[in-house]
Scaffold this motif. Structure first.
Motif, mmCIF file in Angstrom:
data_model
loop_
_atom_site.group_PDB
_atom_site.id
_atom_site.type_symbol
_atom_site.label_atom_id
_atom_site.label_comp_id
_atom_site.label_asym_id
_atom_site.label_seq_id
_atom_site.Cartn_x
_atom_site.Cartn_y
_atom_site.Cartn_z
ATOM 1 N N ALA A 103 0.820 -1.210 0.000
ATOM 2 C CA ALA A 103 0.000 0.000 0.000
ATOM 3 C C ALA A 103 0.852 1.259 0.000
ATOM 4 C CB ALA A 103 -0.935 -0.005 1.210
ATOM 5 N N VAL A 104 1.888 1.291 0.812
ATOM 6 C CA VAL A 104 2.768 2.465 0.874
ATOM 7 C C VAL A 104 3.449 2.701 -0.468
ATOM 8 C CG1 VAL A 104 4.893 3.365 1.893
ATOM 9 C CG2 VAL A 104 3.146 2.345 3.368
ATOM 10 N N SER A 105 3.941 1.632 -1.083
ATOM 11 C CA SER A 105 4.608 1.772 -2.385
ATOM 12 C C SER A 105 3.646 2.260 -3.458
ATOM 13 C CB SER A 105 5.215 0.428 -2.809
ATOM 14 O OG SER A 105 6.173 -0.025 -1.881
ATOM 15 N N ALA A 106 2.420 1.738 -3.451
ATOM 16 C CA ALA A 106 1.429 2.132 -4.459
ATOM 17 C C ALA A 106 1.029 3.594 -4.297
ATOM 18 C CB ALA A 106 0.203 1.230 -4.356
ATOM 19 N N VAL A 107 0.775 4.011 -3.078
ATOM 20 C CA VAL A 107 0.405 5.415 -2.841
ATOM 21 C C VAL A 107 1.546 6.337 -3.261
ATOM 22 C CG1 VAL A 107 -0.089 7.132 -1.051
ATOM 23 C CG2 VAL A 107 -1.249 4.904 -1.008
ATOM 24 N N GLY A 108 2.778 5.932 -2.961
ATOM 25 C CA GLY A 108 3.938 6.744 -3.356
ATOM 26 C C GLY A 108 4.013 6.929 -4.858
ATOM 27 N N ARG A 109 3.749 5.863 -5.609
ATOM 28 C CA ARG A 109 3.808 5.970 -7.065
ATOM 29 C C ARG A 109 2.654 6.814 -7.601
ATOM 30 N NH1 ARG A 109 5.614 1.235 -11.177
ATOM 31 N NH2 ARG A 109 7.483 1.538 -9.913
ATOM 32 N N LEU A 110 1.484 6.725 -7.000
ATOM 33 C CA LEU A 110 0.356 7.555 -7.432
ATOM 34 C C LEU A 110 0.638 9.037 -7.183
ATOM 35 C CD1 LEU A 110 -2.729 5.443 -6.241
ATOM 36 C CD2 LEU A 110 -2.074 5.947 -8.600
ATOM 37 N N VAL A 111 1.255 9.328 -6.053
ATOM 38 C CA VAL A 111 1.615 10.720 -5.743
ATOM 39 C C VAL A 111 2.643 11.238 -6.743
ATOM 40 C CG1 VAL A 111 2.746 12.218 -4.066
ATOM 41 C CG2 VAL A 111 1.046 10.550 -3.291
ATOM 42 N N GLU A 112 3.617 10.399 -7.045
ATOM 43 C CA GLU A 112 4.630 10.797 -8.031
ATOM 44 C C GLU A 112 3.994 11.035 -9.400
ATOM 45 O OE1 GLU A 112 7.401 7.611 -7.905
ATOM 46 O OE2 GLU A 112 8.299 8.220 -5.986
ATOM 47 N N GLY A 113 3.022 10.203 -9.768
ATOM 48 C CA GLY A 113 2.338 10.383 -11.036
ATOM 49 C C GLY A 113 1.555 11.676 -11.080
ATOM 50 N N ALA A 114 0.934 12.039 -9.953
ATOM 51 C CA ALA A 114 0.178 13.290 -9.888
ATOM 52 C C ALA A 114 1.098 14.501 -10.009
ATOM 53 C CB ALA A 114 -0.606 13.347 -8.573
#
Length: 308
Positions: A103-114
């Motif tokens: 979950a932490v890794s996925a949220v981090g990548r979504l934030v980076e994408g935004a």
């Protein structure tokens, strides 16, 4: 006793199931890690992490199953079957750790994408590897299914692989979206879905472990029904101080104080009554170990009324 033989045979079969499942999952774990690195897919790496958790959990389950098969001794009078429960406890905690990491890794990548940082993902490679992982998980599920109802330890391993199987479906769907549309955000979203699948299964497994370790009455057992069966036995007038708990899944222990008519407490009738009570519990409630204290009504009247 036939019951003991069946349990021993079932334990041996469960160890074999675990070995086969470990071989299947470990083989495809390597393929998923390589595929995740080549494709740049977080979802694949998350699924690989989940699969690594499966392998570790299966190994823990196998070790616990081997230890549980050791015979009882003067220190471990009920044997080592409870080590299966400890194995399930480790599996449950491991599942929660994997879910949090994903979950932490996925949220981090979504934030980076935004923020405009795009991680390239090779959808074709991701799809091929995810399909291979799905096949491996289904094979492992079929191997473990037979023992999942008999052993809480195998059930924990089965639940891990089941979650990974569903997770593979999410990864396949995400890979399809990326191949068709190029929308790479589908990758971390699939990872979050994988994490969301893991948590409730871990909680359910830990709930079962807590029930056994706290010596609570097994969920499928009714003290009221057991009491009714005992009271139907000829010569019995009452029952109290009733306790039912489980050493591990399917290995139940029972004790009670049984009030009997005076003539039922004398000579051979006493032994016959004990035999009837033991056979009743084994036949109707699958209780492996039962202990009865036979007593008169006068003796029972002097006991402390603090138990059911």
């Amino acid at each position: 006793m036939g019951h003991t033989h069946d349990h021993s045979h079932g334990a041996s079969a469960n160890r074999t199931r675990l070995v086969v499942a470990i071989a299947i999952i470990a083989t495809f774990l390597v393929a998923q890690v390589v595929g995740g690195l080549l494709s740049g897919s977080l979802a694949l790496l998350a699924d690989a992490g989940h699969m690594a958790g499966d392998v570790i959990g299966l190994v823990v389950a196998l070790i616990a199953a081997v230890v549980a098969a050791r015979p009882a001794n003067e220190r471990q009078t009920y044997g080592f079957q409870r080590f299966e429960v400890f194995g399930a406890l480790v599996n449950g905690v491991l599942l929660l750790v994997v879910a949090a990491t994903v979950a932490v890794s996925a949220v981090g990548r979504l934030v980076e994408g935004a923020q405009g940082e795009v991680h390239e993902v090779e959808g074709g490679v991701m799809l091929a590897v995810a399909v291979a992982g799905l096949v491996a998980n289904i094979a492992a599920l079929l191997v473990l299914r037979g023992g999942s109802r008999e052993s809480i330890n195998v059930r924990g391993a089965y639940l891990e692989v089941l979650g990974d199987t569903i997770g593979s479906l999410f990864v396949i769907a995400a890979a399809g979206v990326i191949v068709v549309t190029g929308w790479v955000a589908a990758d971390p979203i699939a990872s979050l879905l994988v994490a969301a699948l893991i948590v409730p299964r871990a909680i359910l497994l830990l709930r079962d472990v807590t029930r056994v370790l706290s010596q609570a009455v097994p969920a499928e057992t009714s003290i009221g029904e057991i009491r009714a069966h005992i009271l139907e036995t000829p010569g019995v007038t009452g029952v109290h101080d009733v306790h039912v708990w489980a050493i591990t899944t399917g290995a139940y222990v029972f004790s009670a104080h049984v009030i009997a008519e005076p003539e039922a407490l004398v000579g051979e009738r006493r032994g016959c009554l004990l035999t009837q009570l033991g056979e009743c519990l084994e036949e109707h409630f699958d209780v492996a170990h039962s202990t009865f204290q036979l007593e008169s009504a006068e003796h029972a009247a002097h006991e402390h009324p603090s138990h059911a």
